[in-house]
Design a protein around this motif. Structure first.
Motif, PDB file in Angstrom:
ATOM      1  N   GLU A 175       7.019   2.291  -5.492  1.00 38.94           N
ATOM      2  CA  GLU A 175       5.617   1.205  -4.457  1.00 38.94           C
ATOM      3  C   GLU A 175       5.902   1.395  -2.560  1.00 38.94           C
ATOM      4  O   GLU A 175       5.890   1.681  -1.739  1.00 38.94           O
ATOM      5  N   SER A 176       8.100   1.778  -2.607  1.00 35.26           N
ATOM      6  CA  SER A 176       8.220   1.509  -1.161  1.00 35.26           C
ATOM      7  C   SER A 176       8.040   3.562  -0.943  1.00 35.26           C
ATOM      8  O   SER A 176       7.809   3.138   0.533  1.00 35.26           O
ATOM      9  N   GLN A 177       8.278   4.412  -1.640  1.00 33.08           N
ATOM     10  CA  GLN A 177       7.499   5.904  -1.581  1.00 33.08           C
ATOM     11  C   GLN A 177       6.742   5.704  -0.704  1.00 33.08           C
ATOM     12  O   GLN A 177       5.959   6.297   0.369  1.00 33.08           O
TER      13      GLN A 177
ATOM     14  N   SER B   1       4.731   3.273   0.173  1.00 32.25           N
ATOM     15  CA  SER B   1       4.872   2.811   1.875  1.00 32.25           C
ATOM     16  C   SER B   1       5.324   4.330   3.075  1.00 32.25           C
ATOM     17  O   SER B   1       4.589   3.767   4.119  1.00 32.25           O
ATOM     18  N   GLU B   2       6.093   4.082   2.289  1.00 30.29           N
ATOM     19  CA  GLU B   2       7.000   5.628   4.174  1.00 30.29           C
ATOM     20  C   GLU B   2       5.754   6.744   3.722  1.00 30.29           C
ATOM     21  O   GLU B   2       5.362   6.573   4.952  1.00 30.29           O
TER      22      GLU B   2
END
Length: 165
Positions: free
Chosen positions: A17-19, A21-22
């Motif tokens: 999810e963080s990737q 999001s980035e």
């Protein structure tokens, strides 16, 4: 759009999810009018940020895959597909060497990436990474046990995701 939606969906599911999001944040930086598209010319900037120096033929191929109407605009799915395709490419030895020089400081005679250097890089790019997380990153990459990442360690980390490809 001509891109393979099924492949994009599979790759998208594999992202943390963080990737994702980035990647979304980087798209939003270029989507200044908020209409959900960016100019194809902004793609060059993003590919350079990924350490690539795209050739005109490569850019045309990417754009042909995602902008079949030749609008000069990319929606997020097209942008995501290009970024995923670029990230999936196995880096050349020259690209790995160039990236290592950037991370190690270029003129750093030791040819190593220390905790201090990694912390400096994180600060320069605006990443909020704790000292503990930085030490964990170095420990994971450091095969010599010295607490410093050398060229071989760096190359293994950069190319490791491509071993099964």
């Amino acid at each position: 759009m001509k891109h393979d939606a099924g492949r994009t969906h599979r790759q998208k599911r594999e992202l943390k999810e963080s990737q994702l999001s980035e990647i979304r944040d980087s798209f939003d930086l270029f989507d200044q009018d908020g209409l959900g598209t960016i100019r194809a010319t902004d793609l060059v900037v993003m590919l350079r940020a990924l350490g690539s120096e795209p050739q005109k033929a490569e850019l045309k191929r990417f754009l042909a895959d995602v902008d079949d109407a030749n609008t000069g605009q990319l929606d997020f799915d097209g942008y995501l597909q290009i970024i995923l395709d670029k990230l999936a490419e196995k880096p050349t030895a020259d690209e790995v060497a160039k990236a290592f020089r950037l991370f190690s400081g270029g003129d750093n005679e030791s040819g190593q990436i220390s905790f201090e250097r990694l912390k400096q890089i994180a600060e320069q790019v605006g990443e909020q990474i704790s000292d503990e997380e930085l030490r964990e990153m170095i420990a994971e990459a450091d095969t010599s046990g010295t607490g410093i990442i050398n060229n071989d360690d760096f190359a293994k980390i950069i190319t490791s995701r491509h071993r099964t490809a």
